[in-house]
Design a protein around this motif. Structure first.
Motif, PDB file in Angstrom:
ATOM      1  N   UNK A  33      12.045  15.690  -3.270  1.00  0.00           N
ATOM      2  CA  UNK A  33      10.711  15.095  -3.391  1.00  0.00           C
ATOM      3  C   UNK A  33      10.553  14.089  -4.521  1.00  0.00           C
ATOM      4  N   UNK A  34      11.431  14.106  -5.502  1.00  0.00           N
ATOM      5  CA  UNK A  34      11.339  13.149  -6.600  1.00  0.00           C
ATOM      6  C   UNK A  34      12.156  11.883  -6.350  1.00  0.00           C
ATOM      7  N   UNK A  35      12.808  11.800  -5.201  1.00  0.00           N
ATOM      8  CA  UNK A  35      13.643  10.632  -4.893  1.00  0.00           C
ATOM      9  C   UNK A  35      13.203   9.949  -3.607  1.00  0.00           C
ATOM     10  N   UNK A  36      11.918  10.049  -3.293  1.00  0.00           N
ATOM     11  CA  UNK A  36      11.430   9.519  -2.019  1.00  0.00           C
ATOM     12  C   UNK A  36      11.468   8.001  -1.952  1.00  0.00           C
ATOM     13  N   UNK A  37      11.528   7.336  -3.107  1.00  0.00           N
ATOM     14  CA  UNK A  37      11.613   5.869  -3.102  1.00  0.00           C
ATOM     15  C   UNK A  37      12.812   5.402  -2.279  1.00  0.00           C
ATOM     16  N   UNK A  38      13.881   6.213  -2.272  1.00  0.00           N
ATOM     17  CA  UNK A  38      15.086   5.835  -1.527  1.00  0.00           C
ATOM     18  C   UNK A  38      14.813   5.816  -0.024  1.00  0.00           C
ATOM     19  N   UNK A  39      13.977   6.739   0.463  1.00  0.00           N
ATOM     20  CA  UNK A  39      13.628   6.758   1.884  1.00  0.00           C
ATOM     21  C   UNK A  39      12.842   5.514   2.245  1.00  0.00           C
ATOM     22  N   UNK A  40      11.829   5.199   1.440  1.00  0.00           N
ATOM     23  CA  UNK A  40      10.999   4.030   1.728  1.00  0.00           C
ATOM     24  C   UNK A  40      11.824   2.747   1.720  1.00  0.00           C
ATOM     25  N   UNK A  41      12.735   2.634   0.769  1.00  0.00           N
ATOM     26  CA  UNK A  41      13.563   1.434   0.676  1.00  0.00           C
ATOM     27  C   UNK A  41      14.505   1.322   1.872  1.00  0.00           C
ATOM     28  N   UNK A  42      15.140   2.438   2.239  1.00  0.00           N
ATOM     29  CA  UNK A  42      16.112   2.406   3.335  1.00  0.00           C
ATOM     30  C   UNK A  42      15.466   2.068   4.675  1.00  0.00           C
ATOM     31  N   UNK A  43      14.257   2.595   4.902  1.00  0.00           N
ATOM     32  CA  UNK A  43      13.576   2.395   6.185  1.00  0.00           C
ATOM     33  C   UNK A  43      12.698   1.152   6.214  1.00  0.00           C
ATOM     34  N   UNK A  44      12.498   0.508   5.054  1.00  0.00           N
ATOM     35  CA  UNK A  44      11.509  -0.557   4.925  1.00  0.00           C
ATOM     36  C   UNK A  44      10.145  -0.028   5.394  1.00  0.00           C
ATOM     37  N   UNK A  45       9.829   1.137   4.907  1.00  0.00           N
ATOM     38  CA  UNK A  45       8.623   1.858   5.319  1.00  0.00           C
ATOM     39  C   UNK A  45       7.453   1.500   4.405  1.00  0.00           C
ATOM     40  N   UNK A  46       6.272   1.196   4.970  1.00  0.00           N
ATOM     41  CA  UNK A  46       5.111   0.911   4.123  1.00  0.00           C
ATOM     42  C   UNK A  46       4.813   2.083   3.181  1.00  0.00           C
ATOM     43  N   UNK A  47       4.436   1.752   1.952  1.00  0.00           N
ATOM     44  CA  UNK A  47       4.237   2.785   0.930  1.00  0.00           C
ATOM     45  C   UNK A  47       3.074   3.712   1.242  1.00  0.00           C
ATOM     46  N   UNK A  48       2.161   3.286   2.119  1.00  0.00           N
ATOM     47  CA  UNK A  48       1.004   4.132   2.422  1.00  0.00           C
ATOM     48  C   UNK A  48       1.248   5.065   3.607  1.00  0.00           C
ATOM     49  N   UNK A  49       2.461   5.056   4.152  1.00  0.00           N
ATOM     50  CA  UNK A  49       2.788   5.983   5.246  1.00  0.00           C
ATOM     51  C   UNK A  49       3.468   7.207   4.647  1.00  0.00           C
ATOM     52  N   UNK A  50       2.789   8.363   4.656  1.00  0.00           N
ATOM     53  CA  UNK A  50       3.331   9.541   3.976  1.00  0.00           C
ATOM     54  C   UNK A  50       4.539  10.142   4.673  1.00  0.00           C
ATOM     55  N   UNK A  51       5.301  10.902   3.911  1.00  0.00           N
ATOM     56  CA  UNK A  51       6.442  11.645   4.414  1.00  0.00           C
ATOM     57  C   UNK A  51       6.031  13.090   4.652  1.00  0.00           C
TER      58      UNK A  51
END
Length: 198
Positions: A33-51
């Protein structure tokens, strides 16, 4: 990236690496949970879409939500009917939710999967932030070859069994249900599981 043993995958996830493994729905892309930035970067996922937070047991997830005793009883009753399984429950987030999970509405999606391999991994990693393995707004990737091609830096589990589905039909994502107050629920996405709302 070559596939690795469960032990190596668990160690990588604990250290903040991106990992992928099959679940009882579509394969997961996961990180602590403290490394979620890696998921957003890899997927090019908008920051407002929760995991989604995924764990091996409900007890590991309850600290991440907050509500009255009666509200928590309602949530636990639904969880008892739905978990382990292909149902994600969206509930009010507690202050233990790391900001990087991306929820602006102060809610969090929680799931306890049924797939044995997923359970084995989560029992050793603790709760993980998860989503499907794909570029944002694209269909989920299902095979090792597809994931390795599009996400070469992600570590994959050595065992890769997928749920049996009718020929020609891919695995379906989880059903997503949001608590709306009292004992009321709203189905945000009808997925793999059919849940009766009493």
């Amino acid at each position: 990236m070559t596939q690795v043993s469960i032990a190596a995958l668990v160690a990588a996830a604990r250290s903040g690496r991106l990992v992928s493994f099959p679940t009882d729905t579509v394969p997961a892309l996961a990180a602590c949970p403290t490394a979620t930035h890696a998921i957003y970067a890899a997927k090019h996922r908008p920051a407002d879409k929760p995991l989604i937070l995924m764990a091996a047991t409900p007890g590991e997830l309850w600290p991440f939500v907050q509500g009255s005793t009666e509200e928590q009883r309602c949530w636990q009753q639904m969880a008892a009917r739905s978990w382990p399984g292909a149902v994600t429950l969206v509930l009010p987030a507690s202050d233990r939710i790391p900001p990087g999970l991306g929820s602006q509405a102060r809610t969090i999606g929680l799931r306890v999967p049924q797939w044995t391999l997923t359970q084995i991994i989560l029992q050793q990693t603790g709760p993980l932030a998860t989503t499907s393995v794909n570029e944002s707004n694209h269909p989920p990737l299902l095979s090792v070859a597809e994931i390795q091609d599009q996400f070469p830096d992600v570590l994959l589990s050595q065992d890769w069994p997928l749920p049996t589905v009718p020929e020609g039909q891919p695995p379906i994502p989880s059903t997503v249900m949001q608590w709306t107050g009292g004992s009321e629920w709203s189905v945000l996405r009808q997925g793999a599981a059919r849940v009766e709302i009493l």
